[in-house]
Structures are given as structure tokens and as C-alpha cells.
Design a protein around this motif. Structure first.
Motif, PDB file in Angstrom:
ATOM      1  N   LYS A  68      61.420  58.473  34.686  1.00 21.28           N
ATOM      2  CA  LYS A  68      62.655  58.793  34.210  1.00 21.28           C
ATOM      3  C   LYS A  68      63.091  60.197  34.326  1.00 21.28           C
ATOM      4  O   LYS A  68      64.050  60.453  34.884  1.00 21.28           O
ATOM      5  CB  LYS A  68      62.541  58.371  32.760  1.00 21.28           C
ATOM      6  CG  LYS A  68      62.956  56.916  32.375  1.00 21.28           C
ATOM      7  CD  LYS A  68      63.081  56.835  30.813  1.00 21.28           C
ATOM      8  CE  LYS A  68      63.142  55.439  30.291  1.00 21.28           C
ATOM      9  NZ  LYS A  68      63.159  55.298  28.909  1.00 21.28           N
ATOM     10  N   THR A  69      62.107  61.051  34.031  1.00 20.14           N
ATOM     11  CA  THR A  69      62.582  62.298  33.903  1.00 20.14           C
ATOM     12  C   THR A  69      62.852  62.748  35.619  1.00 20.14           C
ATOM     13  O   THR A  69      63.946  63.531  36.042  1.00 20.14           O
ATOM     14  CB  THR A  69      61.409  63.443  33.601  1.00 20.14           C
ATOM     15  OG1 THR A  69      60.807  62.894  32.401  1.00 20.14           O
ATOM     16  CG2 THR A  69      61.918  64.815  33.482  1.00 20.14           C
ATOM     17  N   PHE A  70      61.799  62.540  36.390  1.00 26.83           N
ATOM     18  CA  PHE A  70      62.332  62.627  37.825  1.00 26.83           C
ATOM     19  C   PHE A  70      63.414  62.097  38.633  1.00 26.83           C
ATOM     20  O   PHE A  70      64.169  62.830  39.094  1.00 26.83           O
ATOM     21  CB  PHE A  70      60.941  62.389  38.690  1.00 26.83           C
ATOM     22  CG  PHE A  70      61.167  62.865  40.062  1.00 26.83           C
ATOM     23  CD1 PHE A  70      61.098  64.009  40.680  1.00 26.83           C
ATOM     24  CD2 PHE A  70      61.441  61.756  41.177  1.00 26.83           C
ATOM     25  CE1 PHE A  70      61.148  64.444  41.962  1.00 26.83           C
ATOM     26  CE2 PHE A  70      61.548  61.968  42.394  1.00 26.83           C
ATOM     27  CZ  PHE A  70      61.452  63.614  42.950  1.00 26.83           C
ATOM     28  N   PHE A  71      63.436  60.784  38.659  1.00 27.01           N
ATOM     29  CA  PHE A  71      64.556  60.237  39.145  1.00 27.01           C
ATOM     30  C   PHE A  71      66.007  60.507  38.241  1.00 27.01           C
ATOM     31  O   PHE A  71      67.016  59.856  38.639  1.00 27.01           O
ATOM     32  CB  PHE A  71      64.009  58.633  39.423  1.00 27.01           C
ATOM     33  CG  PHE A  71      63.251  58.478  40.363  1.00 27.01           C
ATOM     34  CD1 PHE A  71      63.711  58.694  41.664  1.00 27.01           C
ATOM     35  CD2 PHE A  71      61.909  58.356  39.969  1.00 27.01           C
ATOM     36  CE1 PHE A  71      62.930  58.592  42.697  1.00 27.01           C
ATOM     37  CE2 PHE A  71      61.027  58.103  41.064  1.00 27.01           C
ATOM     38  CZ  PHE A  71      61.548  58.409  42.447  1.00 27.01           C
ATOM     39  N   ARG A  72      65.832  60.745  36.968  1.00 26.38           N
ATOM     40  CA  ARG A  72      66.889  60.890  36.071  1.00 26.38           C
ATOM     41  C   ARG A  72      67.823  59.542  35.977  1.00 26.38           C
ATOM     42  O   ARG A  72      68.892  59.479  36.192  1.00 26.38           O
ATOM     43  CB  ARG A  72      67.913  61.960  36.813  1.00 26.38           C
ATOM     44  CG  ARG A  72      67.514  63.522  36.206  1.00 26.38           C
ATOM     45  CD  ARG A  72      68.101  64.520  37.032  1.00 26.38           C
ATOM     46  NE  ARG A  72      67.666  65.133  37.835  1.00 26.38           N
ATOM     47  CZ  ARG A  72      67.654  65.603  39.023  1.00 26.38           C
ATOM     48  NH1 ARG A  72      69.072  65.877  39.205  1.00 26.38           N
ATOM     49  NH2 ARG A  72      67.061  66.385  39.823  1.00 26.38           N
ATOM     50  N   ARG A  73      67.014  58.492  35.788  1.00 25.84           N
ATOM     51  CA  ARG A  73      67.632  57.264  35.447  1.00 25.84           C
ATOM     52  C   ARG A  73      66.674  56.290  34.806  1.00 25.84           C
ATOM     53  O   ARG A  73      65.562  56.695  34.961  1.00 25.84           O
ATOM     54  CB  ARG A  73      68.263  56.603  36.564  1.00 25.84           C
ATOM     55  CG  ARG A  73      67.028  56.261  37.608  1.00 25.84           C
ATOM     56  CD  ARG A  73      68.197  55.556  38.930  1.00 25.84           C
ATOM     57  NE  ARG A  73      68.640  56.381  39.695  1.00 25.84           N
ATOM     58  CZ  ARG A  73      69.958  56.401  39.765  1.00 25.84           C
ATOM     59  NH1 ARG A  73      70.594  55.363  39.173  1.00 25.84           N
ATOM     60  NH2 ARG A  73      70.848  57.340  40.256  1.00 25.84           N
ATOM     61  N   ASP A  74      67.271  55.061  34.175  1.00 19.66           N
ATOM     62  CA  ASP A  74      66.441  54.146  33.538  1.00 19.66           C
ATOM     63  C   ASP A  74      65.794  53.168  34.735  1.00 19.66           C
ATOM     64  O   ASP A  74      66.835  52.780  35.274  1.00 19.66           O
ATOM     65  CB  ASP A  74      66.946  53.447  32.487  1.00 19.66           C
ATOM     66  CG  ASP A  74      66.793  54.344  31.239  1.00 19.66           C
ATOM     67  OD1 ASP A  74      66.060  55.044  31.106  1.00 19.66           O
ATOM     68  OD2 ASP A  74      67.891  54.186  30.441  1.00 19.66           O
ATOM     69  N   PRO A  75      64.731  53.218  34.975  1.00 22.27           N
ATOM     70  CA  PRO A  75      64.156  51.939  35.845  1.00 22.27           C
ATOM     71  C   PRO A  75      64.680  50.729  35.587  1.00 22.27           C
ATOM     72  O   PRO A  75      64.894  50.302  34.540  1.00 22.27           O
ATOM     73  CB  PRO A  75      62.719  52.019  35.880  1.00 22.27           C
ATOM     74  CG  PRO A  75      62.453  52.815  34.681  1.00 22.27           C
ATOM     75  CD  PRO A  75      63.326  53.571  34.212  1.00 22.27           C
ATOM     76  N   CYS A  76      64.908  49.971  36.850  1.00 22.14           N
ATOM     77  CA  CYS A  76      65.546  48.648  36.352  1.00 22.14           C
ATOM     78  C   CYS A  76      64.286  47.542  36.098  1.00 22.14           C
ATOM     79  O   CYS A  76      63.402  47.641  36.669  1.00 22.14           O
ATOM     80  CB  CYS A  76      66.367  48.073  37.445  1.00 22.14           C
ATOM     81  SG  CYS A  76      65.548  48.109  39.090  1.00 22.14           S
ATOM     82  N   LYS A  77      64.581  46.697  35.219  1.00 19.50           N
ATOM     83  CA  LYS A  77      63.696  45.785  34.927  1.00 19.50           C
ATOM     84  C   LYS A  77      64.125  44.409  35.410  1.00 19.50           C
ATOM     85  O   LYS A  77      65.499  44.217  35.906  1.00 19.50           O
ATOM     86  CB  LYS A  77      63.426  45.638  33.419  1.00 19.50           C
ATOM     87  CG  LYS A  77      63.035  46.940  32.869  1.00 19.50           C
ATOM     88  CD  LYS A  77      62.822  47.006  31.329  1.00 19.50           C
ATOM     89  CE  LYS A  77      62.390  48.222  30.653  1.00 19.50           C
ATOM     90  NZ  LYS A  77      63.398  49.084  30.476  1.00 19.50           N
TER      91      LYS A  77
END
Lengths: 611, 317
Positions: A354-363
Motif C-alpha cells: 500500500k505504501t509503495f503503490f499508494r493505493r489499496d490493492p483490489c480484491k
């Protein structure tokens, strides 16, 4: 055409495997005979001499540790003498031997098996499950491998499929498969990243998706970074403390090691949901001198686990960084971010992502099943005439030839869309050289012997001439099946030789180094081997510039401490540069040039300000 | 040509494959079927759309015959074009190395893609070091003194030139110029040989095209004329023929104007070329440019039948 023959997609995992197919346009997992979606990638020889595969084999692992094979994927396509194999020998409870060609042999009972044979047993089990489901024979499959598998590992996986009686339509990369499953039938348009941390390997890929076309832009990873490494950290911690208290190394006891392994994995999984967990292993060992049996009882907290594995997680992040650079995208350019693999349930891993990609991963798609589902999508795309899916896959590693001086000249850089072919002109590297040896290498290392040797062949009958006068066309080709072929042609006579790389030459680094030395007289000379000369000239110009700036800076800083310090540093850098300029390594020359460039801009900045 | 073959591809698609194969020697924009100078986004979309038709996986497991190789080479070419045009550095380098692509962009968009600022100083130092190394390597050899080697090669090259073997001459001279890059004789003869060798090859393709035209195979003829233009942009007859054929078959006016542009550039005084270019520019909506060429045509040959037919009607000045 009659009823279409069923085709399946298989995720052959380190710990678990999954089989799926395309049902009325939707990828669907086929359950195994114990009604589970996941089949453990475990093979065992029972005490009664029966071969067990899957859940049933996993269940008896503790009582039959030496005859139970798991994590075969970590060994497939590797050489026995490879350092990774040697590391594995230390922690695996089953026995490994070197085969005739330095391949790995696994002992089960009184028989020896190659790694593809073991993997084939898992594949055959999945094939049988699929056949039971369809009620008819299944012959064709797409199998997934980690993106960072090299050619040898892919070929060995294909061999395993063949041994299991499957025609392997295609080997595809796991993160790509995940994207196929995720983006299939949706209107995702844009760039997506797949972060795949599984049991044994780590992969990350960036794809550009536009209505059915899946265009892989960059891919990278580490074939030796996964859940088992986390488990091993826990085992080490347990064993270390136990040894300090009882003066006994539990790893020497195979049965104890297997129990430790199970307990570590269980603890890790529990810590994804709780803050702390108990590890309880009664009667783990008895002291060598006799006496009461010893028990192991410890509390592991989530914080402790994160401390033990922190460096593993940062390694995944730095690989992500590298792949994004190669893909020329920023984290904010990404439309979606997909997590794959059981390890992406670990809270600390999710945080880091999350920190690296600056977004919530999709589930949405199950991380354990998504890869097999994607393999089914690709299997369908290859065999049906009306599929809308096209996968534009890339080569995960660079391909090149060995050239004089022990270097590599890369013809096909990594992340090139396949199929592809490249031709380049080379010259002889010695006077009167009538024979050249073409050594086909895979990998990113600057020095030839640090790469993987895929194959080699000889082109003879060249005209006797001065060095550099005879020209040879070398052509690399990767066809749509991923098969590499290389040919060399004498431009004068038209004489030609070629090979198709079918099996891994897979020599060790030392062997390769020795071969390189022996064959130093027979290699090609790259036309742009002149790159080194050019860079050297650049470096020498920089050295002059720095030398010229030193007295100026000295005068300007009036012998202040800062000035003395900076000048001393510059002199050290100059000394290093001098060595690099004389040496044969392009990397060193480039490094030194970078350092001197920094020095120059620092000095100029200082002089500017003092003026 | 594929009549006798049993190929498991629908007839329409076979035709599309053959048509695209014939276009493969064109520039990257033309291959992808986008206007010259199209931005990276548009290039990538075109590449994806074409991949849907021409990726070898679309034909997996089918009987393909000679089409297997065709599809393979088409897809490889598409990848190449996409790679170059979507990477800013490669795209710039491609423009710098291919003046007629630049001309095509100018013709299509009316803007001139910026020339890369020349990094003159470091580049030449690098080249000089490279040359010096090459010279030193060759001079080190005791048996082959530079001068005699160069003279020997010059003599051989002249003999080749006299016999009309221009490509051989070019090869020999190339070696000579590596030994002694300053030699004025070599330099002059080298550029002459290169030009003639190109003309020779271009001319051969042009003749091949005319022959195909006689036999009524316009598609093959077009392919040959385009090949001729690609080898030598100054082959104006080939460029003109290619443009005419393309117009006849209802091709893209922008592509046609690109070819006509080449013809005009190589032979600015030919009235037919001007008129064709003007008409194509007009058809692509570039009226101002078209007008310029029509005026020039009118000035060059007020009584030329083409001028009478096309220009005077439309531009009654």
C-alpha cells in the motif's frame, strides 16, 4: 467439429496446485477428489510402498518426513551444485543426490527420481481430477511458472507436463495469468501491476490492458523469495533459542525439522489474524545423553515476526521499484494493483505494498486460485476461435552471446515482446581465426560466466583473415511458443550453423568460467565492444576535469576543513577511476564516471557560490 | 499464390494478411496504419488493435502453410514499429535517421518534428576515440601498411565500378575507409559507389514493378515500387508509380501524398508529380499546401494535360 476437447489451466505451485477450465465463458476451478480447490504439491512414498500425492501425502509428512517431497518447484530445472540447491539440501528433510549431468535426483525408498518426474506426479493427479470431472480424457494444458523462471526451469516444467501425459500448449507467467483472470471480461483499460508473493517465489509485473489485449510491459522478481523463507526465519529463531537453552541443534533431526516447519507455517498464518500465537511442540527431542524428553514452547508476536522478516519485505519493495522503472511508469500511473499468492495475506506485506503503490490493492478474485483461472483463460484463448483475449508476453530475461574478453553482447533485451528476432553483425576476434564459438547466454550480468549458458555451437570454415575482417551474422529468434533458436552465418560464404535451445545447459558458474577461459581464442568480437573504449575515453576526460578543478577549489576554500576533506575524497575517487580505466570492466568504468560526475558538479557548485 | 494451399484461415483474413505483408517495408507509421506523426497513445492503440488480428496466438493449432511465416513476420514488424514509436528516445532517433519519415510527417501534419539538439562535443570525442582505436588496431599489423592497403582496395573498387558491380565496390571501399578515413579519393568514391549501388537495387525493384504491371499484377507492382522508394528515396519514377497505383486502389491519401512528396523532392520540375501531390494534399484537407503545389504546376506547364484536367477546373486563377 464435434464437442470441443477440454483444455485446462494449471497453477503448479510451490506448496499448492490448482486446476481450472473455462465453463461457458467463465474461468472456474475444478475441485479435487477430496472436494478441495487446492491440491498440496506434495508427493510421498508410504511405508507400505504406495505412492501418495496431494492432501493424503501432506497429512503423513510428519511421520514419514524422509520420504515426503514438497517444494519440488524450488528445485525444478536447477543443477545440483547450484548454491540455491545446496541451501535447500540443508533444510529439506528428504534426500537429494547429484545425477549424471549435475541434475538433481530425489531418493524415495530405494528409487531415484528426477525433479520433473516428481512434479509430473502432481500434474497427473490434477489431470485425473479434471478427467473425473469431464468424464473424458484431458490432453492439453497451459501451465504457469514464476515470471522469473529461466529457460531451463521452463523447459523442465514442460518436461514434467509431458511425463504426466499432457501436451503443454504454453508455459505462461503467473502474474500475467493473474492479470488475465482479473481483467477477463471486464472493461479494464490502462496499466495494472501484479504483486505475486507465493510459497517459494516472488514476481511483479506491469501490464497494459485494453479491451482483451494484455500487453506485458515489464516483469521481474526473485525465484528464491517466498513464504518458505518467512517460515525458515521462524524456524531459525526457534532453533537458535532452543540450542542456547538445551545445547541441541534441532535441525539435525529430520522429524523435528518437519514438525518445526509445520508449526512455523501455522504460526505465520495465525499471525495474519491475531497479534500473538503459541508454538507448542511437546516431545520435540530427547537429549543425547538420555534423560527426560524436551519440549518446545514459545510465544511468537506479530511484531517479532515482522522484525524477523523485515528485510524480506523490503526486498520485495525494491524489486517493485526496479520493475516500475523498467516499465517507465510511476505508482500513480497505475489503474489497479492486484495481489496474488497466500503471502499477500500478511498484514505487513499489505502495508508495504500500500505504501509503495499508494493505493489499496483490489480484491475480488481469490489469491490462491487466480493464477490457475488465468491459465484457463489463456488455454481457452489458444484453442477457441472466438476468444477476444490476446496475451502479448515478454522475455523475462535478456539473451545474448559471449564475446571476447569474457563479456556478454545482448541481442534481445529483457521485456521484449515475443515472438521476436534480432540479427547483429559480429567480427572474428583473432587473426586467422577460422572457427567461432557461439555461446548463448541468458541473464543480466555483464560478465559472461555469471549468466546462464543455454547452449553453444561452432561455426567453422571461415576465411583466414586479419582480426575483425570476417563478418558473421548472428540471429536470435524467440518464436511464439517461447522456443529460442540461434543461428550464425558467415557473410562471405553463406555458411550457416544453428541450434534450437531445447534443454538447459545449466552449468555452474565455475564450470562456465572455466569453459570461457578455455575457449577465449574462439570467441566473437562485438562491434560495439568498442563501447568500453568509448566509456574509458569519457572517464579519462572526466579525470582531467577533476584534476583541473582541485587547485581551483583548494585556492577558493583557503585550506578550510571542508576543502581539505573534499579534495581528499576527490583524490581517492581519482585513484579508483584510474584503476577502473585500466581494468576490463564496463560496470566499474561507468561507476567511476558517475562518482566523478558528482564530484565535478559538487566542485563547480562550491566554486560558483564562493565567487 | 496461396491458391493451392490448404489454409485454415478465413479468406478475408488471408487477404488482410497478404495486404499487410506487402506493406511491411513501409515506415513505422504506415505499417501500423496511423497518420505520420501520430502520438504514442494512438500508436499503442493501433498496435493493440492489430495484435488482435495478427498475433500468432490467434492462429494457434491451425493449418497455416506459408501463412505461418507471414503472420510471424507481420507481428514482429508490428512490435518493432510499436517499440520505436512509443519510446521517446527511439522515436527521436528514428526521425533523425530517416529524413523521409520526417518529410511524411511534415506533409501529413504540416509541422516539422523537432530535430534533436546535437550533443556534438561528447559524441565526436567518443567517435574519435573509437576511430583512433580502430585505426591503431589496423595499423599495428606489420604486413599491411596502411597506404598500400588503401591503394590496393581503391584499385579493386575502381575495377568493380567499371564492371558495374557497385555493391562489391562499396564493400571494398568501406574497408578502405576504415583504414584511412581521411583519404579524399576513398571518401568521394565511397559516396559515389553507395549512391550507385542504391540506384542499382532501386532500379531493379522498379523494373520488377513495371514487369508486374505489364502482367497486370498491380499488388506485386505496388510492393516493388515501394521497395524501390525505400532503398532510394530519390527514385522519383518509382515513387510516382507507387503513388498512382495506390490512388487507383483507393489507398490512404496521406500515404499517397507521402510518396508524391518524395517524387516532387527528387524531381521538383515534373508537372505530373506536382499535380498528384497537390490533389492528394487537397484530399487530405491541406488546402494551403495543395494550392502551393498547384500554382507551381501551373507555372511549370500551363498547357500540360494534367494541369488542364485537374488544376484549372478547381483553381481558376
Amino acid at each position: 467439429m464435434a464437442e470441443r476437447e477440454p483444455v485446462i489451466g494449471i497453477d503448479l505451485g510451490t506448496t499448492n496446485s490448482v486446476v481450472a477450465f473455462m465453463q461457458d465463458g467463465t474461468p472456474t476451478v475444478i475441485r479435487n477428489r477430496s472436494s478441495s480447490n487446492l491440491t498440496p504439491s506434495v508427493v510421498a512414498l508410504s511405508k507400505t510402498g504406495k505412492m501418495l500425492v496431494g492432501q493424503i501425502a501432506k497429512r503423513q509428512a510428519i511421520t514419514n518426513a524422509t520420504d515426503t517431497v514438497y517444494a519440488a518447484k524450488r528445485l525444478i530445472g536447477r543443477k545440483f551444485s547450484a548454491p540455491q540447491t545446496q541451501d535447500a539440501v540443508k533444510v529439506l528433510p528428504y534426500t537429494l543426490h547429484a545425477g549424471e549431468h549435475d541434475d538433481i535426483r530425489i531418493t524415495l525408498g530405494d528409487k531415484q527420481y528426477s525433479v520433473p518426474e516428481i512434479s509430473a506426479m502432481v500434474l497427473r493427479e490434477l489431470k485425473l481430477d479434471a478427467e473425473a470431472f469431464f468424464g473424458q480424457p484431458v490432453r492439453k494444458a497451459v501451465i504457469t511458472v514464476p515470471a522469473y523462471f529461466n529457460d531451463g526451469q521452463r523447459q523442465a516444467t514442460k518436461d514434467a507436463g509431458r511425463i504426466a501425459g499432457l501436451e503443454v500448449l504454453r508455459i505462461i507467467n503467473e502474474p500475467t495469468a493473474a492479470a488475465l483472470a482479473y481483467g477477463f471480461g471486464k472493461t479494464v483499460n490502462g496499466k495494472i501491476a501484479v504483486f505475486d508473493l507465493g510459497g517459494g517465489t516472488f514476481d511483479v509485473s506491469v501490464l497494459d490492458v485494453s479491451s482483451g489485449v494484455f500487453d506485458v510491459i515489464a516483469t521481474g522478481g526473485d525465484t528464491y523469495l517466498g513464504g518458505e523463507d518467512f517460515d525458515n526465519r521462524i524456524i531459525e529463531w526457534l532453533v537458535f533459542d532452543f540450542a542456547r537453552e538445551n545445547n541441541l541443534d534441532l535441525r539435525k533431526d529430520r522429524m523435528a525439522l518437519q514438525r518445526l516447519k509445520d508449526a512455523a507455517e501455522k504460526a505465520k498464518i495465525e499471525l495474519s489474524n491475531t497479534k500473538e500465537t503459541q508454538i507448542n511442540l511437546p516431545f520435540i527431542s530427547s537429549p543425547p545423553g538420555g534423560g527426560a524428553a524436551l519440549h518446545l514452547q514459545k510465544t511468537l508476536t506479530r511484531d517479532k515476526l515482522e522484525e524477523l522478516c523485515g528485510d524480506l519485505i523490503s526486498r520485495t519493495v525494491s524489486i517493485c521499484e526496479q520493475v516500475l522503472v523498467e516499465a517507465k511508469v510511476k505508482p500513480t500511473d497505475l489503474k489497479e494493483m492486484i495481489l496474488v499468492g497466500g503471502m499477500t495475506r500478511v498484514p505487513k506485506v499489505i502495508d508495504a505494498v500500500k505504501t509503495f503503490f499508494r493505493r489499496d490493492p483490489c480484491k475480488g478474485v481469490h489469491p490462491d486460485e487466480v493464477v490457475a483461472l488465468g491459465a484457463a483463460v489463456q488455454a481457452d484463448a489458444l484453442t477457441s476461435t472466438d476468444s477476444e483475449v490476446v496475451l502479448l508476453d515478454v522475455t523475462p530475461q535478456s539473451l545474448g552471446v559471449a564475446v571476447a574478453g569474457g563479456y556478454v553482447r545482448r541481442l534481445i533485451p529483457k521485456n521484449t515482446t515475443v515472438p521476436t528476432s534480432v540479427t547483429e553483425i559480429f567480427n572474428t576476434s583473432k587473426d586467422d581465426q577460422t572457427t567461432v564459438k557461439i555461446m548463448v547466454l541468458q541473464g543480466e550480468a555483464e560478465l559472461a560466466h555469471q549468466n546462464e549458458l543455454l547452449g553453444e555451437f561452432i561455426l567453422t570454415g571461415l576465411r583466414k583473415a586479419r582480426r575483425g575482417e570476417v563478418e558473421i551474422d548472428v540471429t536470435f529468434e524467440i518464436n511464439s511458443e517461447g522456443i529460442v533458436s540461434v543461428s550464425a552465418r558467415d557473410r562471405e560464404t553463406g555458411l550457416q550453423q544453428s541450434i534450437q535451445v531445447t534443454a538447459s545447459g545449466g552449468l555452474t558458474e565455475d564450470e562456465l568460467k572455466r569453459i570461457m577461459e578455455e575457449q577465449a581464442d574462439m570467441l566473437l568480437e562485438a562491434r560495439s565492444g568498442e563501447e568500453l573504449t568509448a566509456k574509458r575515453a569519457e572517464l579519462k576526460a572526466l579525470m582531467k576535469e577533476v584534476e583541473g578543478l582541485i587547485p581551483q577549489l583548494d585556492k577558493a576554500t583557503q585550506g578550510s576543513e571542508f576543502g581539505r576533506d573534499a579534495i581528499a575524497k576527490a583524490k581517492t575517487a581519482l585513484e579508483a577511476a584510474r584503476k577502473a580505466a585500466e581494468g576490463p570492466l564496463l560496470v566499474r568504468v561507468n561507476e567511476s564516471a558517475d562518482t566523478l560526475n558528482r564530484t565535478v558538479s559538487l566542485f563547480k557548485g562550491v566554486l560558483e557560490r564562493i565567487k | 499464390m496461396a491458391d493451392a494451399e490448404k489454409v485454415d484461415i478465413p479468406e478475408d483474413r488471408q487477404k488482410e494478411i497478404l495486404a499487410l505483408e506487402a506493406k511491411l517495408s513501409a515506415n513505422h507509421f504506415e505499417v501500423l496504419g496511423v497518420p505520420a506523426g501520430a502520438p504514442a497513445e494512438q500508436v499503442r492503440d493501433a498496435f493493440h488493435a492489430l495484435s488482435r488480428k495478427f498475433h500468432p496466438d490467434r492462429y494457434h493449432g491451425r493449418e497455416l502453410g506459408s501463412f505461418r511465416a507471414r503472420i510471424d513476420s507481420i507481428f514482429k514488424r508490428l512490435v518493432e514499429a510499436n517499440n520505436v514509436l512509443t519510446d521517446p528516445d527511439k522515436r527521436q532517433a528514428y526521425f533523425d535517421a530517416n529524413p523521409f519519415v520526417r518529410a511524411a510527417i511534415r506533409a501529413a501534419t504540416g509541422t516539422n518534428p523537432a530535430l534533436k539538439p546535437q550533443p556534438a562535443a561528447p559524441k565526436s570525442a567518443e567517435e574519435e576515440a573509437r576511430d583512433a582505436e580502430r585505426r591503431a588496431r589496423l595499423a599495428r599489423h606489420p604486413y599491411l601498411a596502411k597506404v598500400s592497403k588503401v591503394q590496393e582496395n581503391l584499385a579493386r573498387a575502381r575495377a568493380h565500378m567499371e564492371k558495374g558491380e557497385f555493391s562489391h565496390a562499396f564493400t571494398v571501399l568501406n574497408i578502405a575507409s576504415q583504414v584511412d578515413p581521411q583519404n579524399a579519393d576513398v571518401k568521394a568514391l565511397l559516396s559515389d559507389a553507395r549512391r550507385r549501388a542504391e540506384h542499382e537495387r532501386s532500379d531493379a525493384d522498379y523494373k520488377r514493378g513495371m514487369k508486374a504491371l505489364e502482367e497486370g499484377n498491380e499488388e506485386l507492382a505496388l510492393q516493388a515500387f515501394k521497395a524501390a522508394v525505400n532503398i532510394s528515396a530519390s527514385n522519383h519514377v518509382a515513387a510516382f508509380e507507387a503513388a498512382r497505383l495506390l490512388e487507383k486502389s483507393g489507398g490512404d491519401p496521406k500515404e499517397i501524398s507521402g510518396l508524391a512528396q518524395k517524387a516532387v523532392e527528387a524531381m521538383p520540375t515534373k508537372v505530373e508529380y506536382r499535380v498528384l501531390l497537390g490533389r492528394m494534399l487537397d484530399a487530405s484537407g491541406m488546402k494551403a499546401l495543395a494550392k502551393k503545389h498547384f500554382e507551381e504546376a501551373l507555372r511549370l506547364g500551363p498547357d500540360h494535360p494534367d494541369v488542364k484536367k485537374h488544376v484549372k477546373k478547381r483553381w481558376p486563377f
